[in-house]
Design an enzyme around this catalytic site. Structure first.
Site, PDB file in Angstrom:
ATOM      1  N   ARG A 144      37.494  12.528  38.183  1.00  0.00           N
ATOM      2  CA  ARG A 144      37.459  13.426  37.731  1.00  0.00           C
ATOM      3  C   ARG A 144      36.715  14.528  38.899  1.00  0.00           C
ATOM      4  O   ARG A 144      36.601  14.430  39.495  1.00  0.00           O
ATOM      5  CB  ARG A 144      36.418  12.964  36.299  1.00  0.00           C
ATOM      6  CG  ARG A 144      35.561  14.677  35.989  1.00  0.00           C
ATOM      7  CD  ARG A 144      34.915  14.159  34.455  1.00  0.00           C
ATOM      8  NE  ARG A 144      34.014  15.304  34.093  1.00  0.00           N
ATOM      9  CZ  ARG A 144      34.306  16.668  33.779  1.00  0.00           C
ATOM     10  NH1 ARG A 144      35.234  16.694  33.888  1.00  0.00           N
ATOM     11  NH2 ARG A 144      33.328  17.253  33.827  1.00  0.00           N
ATOM     12  N   GLY A 155      39.392  18.660  33.107  1.00  0.00           N
ATOM     13  CA  GLY A 155      38.988  18.553  31.818  1.00  0.00           C
ATOM     14  C   GLY A 155      40.759  19.623  31.400  1.00  0.00           C
ATOM     15  O   GLY A 155      41.353  18.881  29.539  1.00  0.00           O
ATOM     16  N   ASP A 173      27.603  26.763  35.210  1.00  0.00           N
ATOM     17  CA  ASP A 173      26.778  28.051  34.993  1.00  0.00           C
ATOM     18  C   ASP A 173      25.695  27.356  34.921  1.00  0.00           C
ATOM     19  O   ASP A 173      25.225  26.338  35.277  1.00  0.00           O
ATOM     20  CB  ASP A 173      26.991  27.909  33.375  1.00  0.00           C
ATOM     21  CG  ASP A 173      27.462  26.869  32.418  1.00  0.00           C
ATOM     22  OD1 ASP A 173      28.625  26.267  32.925  1.00  0.00           O
ATOM     23  OD2 ASP A 173      26.240  26.336  31.746  1.00  0.00           O
ATOM     24  N   ARG A 204      34.591  31.320  40.667  1.00  0.00           N
ATOM     25  CA  ARG A 204      35.514  30.009  39.739  1.00  0.00           C
ATOM     26  C   ARG A 204      36.403  29.230  41.114  1.00  0.00           C
ATOM     27  O   ARG A 204      36.552  28.194  40.995  1.00  0.00           O
ATOM     28  CB  ARG A 204      35.807  30.202  38.462  1.00  0.00           C
ATOM     29  CG  ARG A 204      35.266  29.400  37.249  1.00  0.00           C
ATOM     30  CD  ARG A 204      36.202  29.915  36.035  1.00  0.00           C
ATOM     31  NE  ARG A 204      34.954  30.653  35.681  1.00  0.00           N
ATOM     32  CZ  ARG A 204      34.338  29.641  34.491  1.00  0.00           C
ATOM     33  NH1 ARG A 204      34.675  28.205  34.778  1.00  0.00           N
ATOM     34  NH2 ARG A 204      33.324  30.314  33.994  1.00  0.00           N
ATOM     35  N   SER A 215      33.188  20.675  35.616  1.00  0.00           N
ATOM     36  CA  SER A 215      32.483  21.662  35.887  1.00  0.00           C
ATOM     37  C   SER A 215      31.352  21.173  34.841  1.00  0.00           C
ATOM     38  O   SER A 215      31.648  20.016  33.878  1.00  0.00           O
ATOM     39  CB  SER A 215      32.617  23.316  35.387  1.00  0.00           C
ATOM     40  OG  SER A 215      33.072  22.563  34.205  1.00  0.00           O
ATOM     41  N   ARG A 263      50.729  17.316  23.449  1.00  0.00           N
ATOM     42  CA  ARG A 263      49.790  17.367  22.984  1.00  0.00           C
ATOM     43  C   ARG A 263      49.704  18.376  23.915  1.00  0.00           C
ATOM     44  O   ARG A 263      48.505  19.268  23.636  1.00  0.00           O
ATOM     45  CB  ARG A 263      48.597  16.762  23.039  1.00  0.00           C
ATOM     46  CG  ARG A 263      48.787  16.045  21.460  1.00  0.00           C
ATOM     47  CD  ARG A 263      46.960  15.250  21.174  1.00  0.00           C
ATOM     48  NE  ARG A 263      47.395  14.091  20.294  1.00  0.00           N
ATOM     49  CZ  ARG A 263      46.224  14.518  19.165  1.00  0.00           C
ATOM     50  NH1 ARG A 263      45.767  15.412  18.898  1.00  0.00           N
ATOM     51  NH2 ARG A 263      46.733  13.305  17.837  1.00  0.00           N
ATOM     52  N   ARG A 297      45.084  23.657  34.565  1.00  0.00           N
ATOM     53  CA  ARG A 297      44.128  23.267  35.792  1.00  0.00           C
ATOM     54  C   ARG A 297      45.090  22.429  36.227  1.00  0.00           C
ATOM     55  O   ARG A 297      45.221  22.522  37.620  1.00  0.00           O
ATOM     56  CB  ARG A 297      43.026  22.887  35.534  1.00  0.00           C
ATOM     57  CG  ARG A 297      42.351  22.477  37.175  1.00  0.00           C
ATOM     58  CD  ARG A 297      40.587  23.735  36.768  1.00  0.00           C
ATOM     59  NE  ARG A 297      40.990  25.399  37.312  1.00  0.00           N
ATOM     60  CZ  ARG A 297      39.771  25.345  37.959  1.00  0.00           C
ATOM     61  NH1 ARG A 297      39.099  25.081  37.887  1.00  0.00           N
ATOM     62  NH2 ARG A 297      40.392  27.617  37.692  1.00  0.00           N
TER      63      ARG A 297
HETATM   64  N1  HPA Z   1      26.930  22.252  29.308  1.00  0.00           N
HETATM   65  C1  HPA Z   1      28.066  20.935  28.944  1.00  0.00           C
HETATM   66  N2  HPA Z   1      29.015  20.958  29.544  1.00  0.00           N
HETATM   67  C2  HPA Z   1      28.736  21.941  30.903  1.00  0.00           C
HETATM   68  C3  HPA Z   1      28.201  22.911  31.000  1.00  0.00           C
HETATM   69  C4  HPA Z   1      27.633  22.889  29.884  1.00  0.00           C
HETATM   70  O1  HPA Z   1      26.347  24.070  30.094  1.00  0.00           O
HETATM   71  N3  HPA Z   1      28.924  23.975  31.869  1.00  0.00           N
HETATM   72  C5  HPA Z   1      30.081  23.207  32.098  1.00  0.00           C
HETATM   73  N4  HPA Z   1      30.276  22.171  31.871  1.00  0.00           N
END
Ligand code: HPA
Length: 236
Positions: free
Chosen positions: A88, A21, A206, A219, A91, A44, A25
């Protein structure tokens, strides 16, 4: 031949593009894993690079956050630059720590969504947003060969990072959809529409119900595991 959002020349991208994303990175991946990486676009500040990984030409380009951003870059890469495969590397949030813990890696066989993009494509009918089978199989085999455990399954691509309804988490858990993220259903839709292959692999950053999140070191380490799977998959 620049497109509205990519400033590269024709032929600047390899056939396979790895897509995080975050643009920084993308730069880190190019600096860390690719030999002779050249920046091919920076429109951009969404950076793209092409270089060699173990002798194979690969590109890495960021897709930004959310389906609209990811769809724009995915579409232009495939339709205008002739890229064949998008992987892709992102996370996700876990819906339930007992099923998916921090640092676990999920390979998205399919992606549900609250976005309407695929309904727009399919006259308001459901579209089963699925990974390319060959890339999926290669990634799963590669992970096994590298001794890195992965979970393969359904994910949920949401337009809401903040404010996901608690009832939704319960429903997702009930349907065995254990990870939430924000791009995969869109990228799979683009791949279907323009005839490309796509796969998303995601590291759990998370746990949504508890608010538990990875620290910086975790991470970095888990990211390296996922990168190794993605890069070795791209070699096949
Ligand atoms: N929600 C949406 N996208 C995400 C999250 C999440 O909790 N964690 C990492 N990408």
């Amino acid at each position: 031949m620049a497109t509205p959002h990519i400033g590269a020349a024709a032929g600047d991208f390899a056939d396979i593009v790895l897509m995080p994303g975050d643009p920084l990175r993308a730069r880190l991946i190019a600096d860390t894993y690719l030999q002779g990486a050249v920046q091919v676009t920076s429109v951009r500040n969404v950076f793209g690079y092409t270089g060699l990984y173990r002798g194979k030409r690969l590109s890495v380009m960021a897709h930004g956050m959310g389906i609209p951003s990811a769809s724009i870059y995915a579409t232009e890469l495939v339709r205008d630059y002739g890229v064949g495969t998008l992987i892709r590397i992102g996370s996700c949030g876990s819906v339930d720590a007992s099923r998916l813990g921090l640092r676990d890696i999920v390979i998205a066989m399919g992606a549900c969504t609250d976005s309407k993009v695929n309904r727009l494509r399919l006259l308001d009918h459901d579209f089963a947003a699925i990974a390319d089978f060959e890339v999926l199989r290669t990634a799963v085999d590669t992970a096994a060969r590298l001794g890195k455990p992965v979970r393969v399954g359904n994910v949920f691509t949401t337009d809401l990072f903040y404010g996901v309804q608690p009832q939704l988490l319960a429903v997702l858990k009930g349907m065995n959809v254990n990870a939430v993220e924000m791009e995969t259903a869109g990228i799979y839709g683009v791949a279907a529409q323009y005839g490309a292959r796509a796969l998303a692999m995601l590291t759990v950053s998370d746990v949504i119900p508890t608010g538990e999140a990875m620290d910086a070191e975790a991470r970095q380490n888990s990211f390296h595991d996922m990168m190794e799977i993605a890069l070795e998959t791209a070699l096949q």
